[in-house]
Design an enzyme around this catalytic site. Structure first.
Site, PDB file in Angstrom:
ATOM      1  N   ASP A 107      -4.922   8.073   3.199  1.00 20.59           N
ATOM      2  CA  ASP A 107      -4.471   6.743   3.601  1.00 20.59           C
ATOM      3  C   ASP A 107      -5.369   6.230   4.736  1.00 20.59           C
ATOM      4  O   ASP A 107      -5.933   7.017   5.494  1.00 20.59           O
ATOM      5  CB  ASP A 107      -3.010   6.839   4.069  1.00 20.59           C
ATOM      6  CG  ASP A 107      -2.394   5.478   4.343  1.00 20.59           C
ATOM      7  OD1 ASP A 107      -2.925   4.466   3.835  1.00 20.59           O
ATOM      8  OD2 ASP A 107      -1.371   5.427   5.044  1.00 20.59           O
ATOM      9  N   GLU A 108      -5.483   4.909   4.859  1.00 19.14           N
ATOM     10  CA  GLU A 108      -6.269   4.277   5.934  1.00 19.14           C
ATOM     11  C   GLU A 108      -7.676   4.873   6.013  1.00 19.14           C
ATOM     12  O   GLU A 108      -8.177   5.227   7.092  1.00 19.14           O
ATOM     13  CB  GLU A 108      -5.556   4.443   7.289  1.00 19.14           C
ATOM     14  CG  GLU A 108      -4.130   3.916   7.320  1.00 19.14           C
ATOM     15  CD  GLU A 108      -4.034   2.400   7.384  1.00 19.14           C
ATOM     16  OE1 GLU A 108      -5.073   1.731   7.194  1.00 19.14           O
ATOM     17  OE2 GLU A 108      -2.928   1.885   7.606  1.00 19.14           O
ATOM     18  N   LYS A 134       0.818  -1.216   0.000  1.00 14.61           N
ATOM     19  CA  LYS A 134       0.000   0.000   0.000  1.00 14.61           C
ATOM     20  C   LYS A 134       0.850   1.264   0.000  1.00 14.61           C
ATOM     21  O   LYS A 134       0.595   2.186  -0.782  1.00 14.61           O
ATOM     22  CB  LYS A 134      -0.927  -0.024   1.222  1.00 14.61           C
ATOM     23  CG  LYS A 134      -1.649   1.276   1.528  1.00 14.61           C
ATOM     24  CD  LYS A 134      -2.579   1.114   2.696  1.00 14.61           C
ATOM     25  CE  LYS A 134      -1.837   0.972   3.990  1.00 14.61           C
ATOM     26  NZ  LYS A 134      -1.308   2.244   4.528  1.00 14.61           N
ATOM     27  N   THR A 135       1.856   1.324   0.869  1.00 13.94           N
ATOM     28  CA  THR A 135       2.684   2.531   0.978  1.00 13.94           C
ATOM     29  C   THR A 135       3.410   2.807  -0.331  1.00 13.94           C
ATOM     30  O   THR A 135       3.528   3.956  -0.766  1.00 13.94           O
ATOM     31  CB  THR A 135       3.702   2.369   2.131  1.00 13.94           C
ATOM     32  OG1 THR A 135       2.992   2.130   3.347  1.00 13.94           O
ATOM     33  CG2 THR A 135       4.545   3.620   2.286  1.00 13.94           C
ATOM     34  N   GLN A 147      -9.440  -4.193   7.894  1.00 11.62           N
ATOM     35  CA  GLN A 147      -8.565  -3.719   8.966  1.00 11.62           C
ATOM     36  C   GLN A 147      -9.149  -2.486   9.663  1.00 11.62           C
ATOM     37  O   GLN A 147      -8.414  -1.690  10.246  1.00 11.62           O
ATOM     38  CB  GLN A 147      -7.173  -3.409   8.417  1.00 11.62           C
ATOM     39  CG  GLN A 147      -6.467  -4.639   7.849  1.00 11.62           C
ATOM     40  CD  GLN A 147      -5.041  -4.349   7.430  1.00 11.62           C
ATOM     41  OE1 GLN A 147      -4.174  -4.059   8.254  1.00 11.62           O
ATOM     42  NE2 GLN A 147      -4.790  -4.426   6.135  1.00 11.62           N
ATOM     43  N   ARG A 175       0.012  -9.606  11.017  1.00 10.41           N
ATOM     44  CA  ARG A 175       1.276  -8.962  11.418  1.00 10.41           C
ATOM     45  C   ARG A 175       2.444  -9.929  11.241  1.00 10.41           C
ATOM     46  O   ARG A 175       3.600  -9.514  11.206  1.00 10.41           O
ATOM     47  CB  ARG A 175       1.238  -8.535  12.893  1.00 10.41           C
ATOM     48  CG  ARG A 175       0.219  -7.476  13.310  1.00 10.41           C
ATOM     49  CD  ARG A 175       0.179  -6.286  12.412  1.00 10.41           C
ATOM     50  NE  ARG A 175      -0.830  -6.461  11.386  1.00 10.41           N
ATOM     51  CZ  ARG A 175      -0.867  -5.774  10.240  1.00 10.41           C
ATOM     52  NH1 ARG A 175       0.063  -4.883   9.985  1.00 10.41           N
ATOM     53  NH2 ARG A 175      -1.818  -5.989   9.360  1.00 10.41           N
TER      54      ARG A 175
END
Length: 757
Positions: A223-224, A32-33, A254, A607
């Site tokens: 973002d998010e 994503k980043t 998420q 994670r």
């Protein structure tokens, strides 16, 4: 260089689509980043002015990382992008426009402690029961109102809200909110929620300001997006209304922050808000093994309310997920600690490759004790951050007063620290005089001779003159010179230097570290404005994810699952997988709450990069009572083919057939004899729980005034032990004691009830 060459087809398509509304559904570990940064770089390469790009994140750390990556592609032009957290970007806008809504440009930003302190003061002034009107509850209620754009006036006019407060016995909540807002305004202060609330007020009441920023920010990226609340959603929607070049990135799977106002419907309904939207799905997970990804998918697919996607991995198959059953939370900690030392040794890993995740902070105790016994270094996330330590907040309060003398919380904090003869009585006189005359506290302090008499007038007057002298220095001095002057002339440095205790030395070193940070800030070449006020703005806006985290420290990481979002570790332990703990008992009232808990479990599972351990205990102490525990339903929802059990599920003769359902049947039958006691033949561990200590006959606590290192003591519950360290000053001396059965514990002597043997 061809910066697009390393992208997969889905990533590249998302990067190259720069016009119109875009939604990028980014599965866990899907890069994503990289997509966000390359998309911004691509905008600039296509001729878009960086000043016209707004990128909103949820942590400063994420913004910093993105900016650095963009600079690698487009160079120094990346410095001109409007990029940062919602709070930092909109506080920057408010610094420019605040006077339009009646605030000074140098307004103070209250942190949570400031906010709760003010709320407690108001509750006390109103003679309300501080147990019924708990500051945490009141703060949460006010925060929720602001995030839903409900002003104090609207709150008090809303019959449904007021009826709910009255039904809960808190009919004065609306008045507390009103008074709190008035006090903040009088002090020239905004809390964190205000930074968004007041931005909405600004854009709503001043169409010329809205027009200005709509045309400045021609391209928006968020973002998010699944973590945005109503206030954030509305700001973004307003700013994007003219050009509609808006790109949101996120993963509904998420979305785990409903408790702080995040609304998953923002991402689920994005296609309704923008019918012309183009949707791109990033479904390849680059982080985890196939085993971990398949397990995560098998759980999250049970949620009904979600965006359709198929997350997959082309990494190695990886090891199966190990599931461990312990007989208590203490044994669970022991098993985890032993597994870490064993895997580290066998696989050549470092301590920092391991993370232990849990649902609640209270679960860390058993883990910490077990790690300490094996001398495993660890870092507990969610403890007191550097900027929340008392000595740091004290000095920063002086800084705040220097730039905004109307900051009443800062003034009350330091007016008599270090002690200068302004006690509670004098402060009460200042408060009464200000309230009577409808003045600010600073007005009374700066004109002390008019309102006070005798020694109080002199002491308060001298304090006011000192703050004015700091203001004079700040006008011409650098950030570091100003900070050092204030630290010295306020008396803080001298006060801490003269405290020769271990804690005093630590506090003095913390102040030195703060000054070092300011010195470093003063010498930065990448920013033009380097005044102490600018430094203050930066630290006021630090998010929890930005504080006190050293990625190079070789320590096991312990944290709640909420704190782990955005992080990844080669080996992850998820502990406490029991009904009413995870999922939480508070989440079982509705499907939406249960689905949020399932998303939280999904975040925890994803994670892990290489290896995942899951564990639960069959008994756990809660509020001093030992309770039998039922395995979490999430264990049942995992694909059995992904699991490796180190025990035989009860009532199942072979393999996983029947899974953890049979465990729950046994639990519900209260088969305590066969369910709670250790069974060495089926549990692959030699752990034995310590026997409960029986106090010596006639046990009575001793006077510990003469306690010394090396002495043998007895504790009513922990048994016999040896004092290995004493620290602190009376009456708060702490003793570190090594108990034969339990290992090392730290106790506060005034409460410990020890018998000196």
């Amino acid at each position: 260089m061809d910066y697009l060459a390393g992208l997969n087809p889905s990533q590249r398509s998302a990067v190259e689509q720069i016009k119109g509304p875009v939604m990028i559904v980014a599965g866990a570990g899907s890069g994503k980043t990289r997509v966000i940064t390359y998309r911004v770089a691509h905008l600039i390469r296509q001729g878009v002015d960086p000043f016209n790009i707004l990128v909103l994140t949820f942590t400063n750390k994420a913004a910093k990382e993105m900016r650095e990556r963009i600079m690698n592609v487009v160079g120094s032009e990346a410095k001109n992008i409007w990029m940062g957290t919602f709070h930092s970007v909109f506080s920057r806008i408010l610094r420019v426009e605040a006077e339009l809504i009646g605030y000074p440009k140098n307004f103070t930003i209250y942190d949570t402690d400031d906010t709760k302190s003010l709320i407690r003061a108001i509750i006390k002034e109103m003679n309300l029961d501080d147990k019924l009107y708990n500051a945490n509850h009141v703060y949460g209620r006010i925060s929720s109102a602001k995030n839903n754009l409900i002003s104090p006036q609207e709150y008090n006019k809303n019959e449904a809200i007021m009826a709910e407060d009255i039904a809960n016995g808190r009919g004065q909540l609306g008045q507390i909110y009103m008074t709190y807002a008035q006090r903040c305004y009088r002090a020239g202060a905004m809390d964190f929620d205000d930074l968004l609330f007041k931005t909405n007020v600004l854009l709503n009441k001043h169409p010329e300001v809205l027009h200005k920023y709509q045309h400045q920010f021609k391209y928006l990226m968020v973002d998010e997006y699944q973590d945005t609340n109503f206030s954030q959603y509305l700001i973004v929607k307003r700013l994007a209304a003219v050009n509609e070049n808006i790109c949101v990135v996120g993963d509904d799977a998420q979305s785990i922050y409903a408790f702080r106002g995040a609304n998953i419907q923002n991402i689920l309904n994005f296609q309704k808000d923008y019918p012309e939207v183009q949707v791109f799905k990033l479904e390849q997970n680059y982080r985890s093994t196939k085993m971990i990804v398949n397990a995560a998918n098998s759980v999250i697919e049970k949620n009904q309310n979600q965006l359709e996607k198929n997350v997959f991995s082309e990494n190695e198959d990886g090891e199966k997920i190990k599931v461990t059953r312990a007989f208590s939370d203490n044994e669970e900690g022991k098993i985890v600690a032993e597994a870490i030392t064993q895997e580290r040794s066998l696989k050549g890993l470092k301590y920092k490759d391991f993370a232990i995740l849990y649902r609640t902070n209270a679960q860390s105790r058993a883990m910490e004790e077990a790690l300490r016994k094996l001398n495993v270094p660890y870092k507990l996330y969610g403890g007191t951050s550097f900027y929340q330590r008392k000595e740091i907040k004290d000095l920063i309060a002086y800084f705040r007063l220097t730039f905004n003398p109307n900051d009443e919380e800062a003034l009350k904090r330091v007016i008599n620290y270090p002690r200068r003869g302004i006690g509670d009585t004098s402060l009460e006189k200042i408060l009464v005089a200000a309230d009577k005359q409808q003045y600010r506290l600073w007005d009374v302090v700066a004109n002390a001779q008019m309102f006070l008499d005798g020694r109080s007038a002199t002491a308060v007057g001298n304090f006011g003159l000192m703050i004015q002298s700091f203001q004079a220095v700040a006008k011409t001095g650098s950030a570091f010179d100003t900070a050092m002057h204030i630290a010295q002339h306020s008396g803080i440095l001298k006060d801490l230097y003269e405290d020769k205790s271990v804690e005093g030395l630590s506090r003095y070193e913390n102040i030195q570290e703060l000054l070092n940070g300011i010195k470093e800030f003063s010498e930065r070449e990448d920013i033009e404005e380097k005044g102490l006020d600018v430094f203050m703005q930066d630290i006021a806006l630090l998010t929890n994810d930005d504080k006190d985290k050293d990625p190079n420290a070789d320590t096991v990481s312990l944290m709640t699952i909420h704190s782990s979002k955005g992080l990844e570790f080669p080996v992850v332990f998820i502990v406490g997988l029991e009904e009413n703990l995870f999922p939480s008992q508070l989440s079982l009232n509705s499907r939406s709450e249960l689905e949020e808990e399932r998303r939280l479990f999904y975040v925890a599972v994803t994670r892990a990069e290489k290896k995942l351990h899951l564990s639960y205990a069959t008994s756990r102490y809660r509020w001093g009572t030992l309770n039998n525990c039922e395995p979490s339903r999430f264990l049942d929802e995992l694909n059995p083919a992904c699991l490796e059990l180190d025990f035989q599920p009860r009532n199942v003769s072979t393999g996983m057939d029947g899974g953890f359902q049979s465990e729950r049947v046994a639990w519900k039958q209260k088969d305590t004899d066969s369910y709670s006691k250790p069974k060495p033949k089926v549990v692959k561990t030699t752990s034995i729980l310590p026997k409960a200590h029986v106090p010596s006959e006639g046990f009575a606590p001793s006077d510990t005034a003469g306690l010394q290192v090396g002495m043998q003591v007895e504790h009513e519950r922990f048994g016999f032990g040896k004092v290995v360290n004493l620290e602190g000053n009376k009456p708060d001396i702490k003793a570190t004691i090594f108990f034969k059965e339990l290992g090392q514990k730290q106790l506060l002597l005034k409460f410990a009830k020890l018998r000196i043997v």
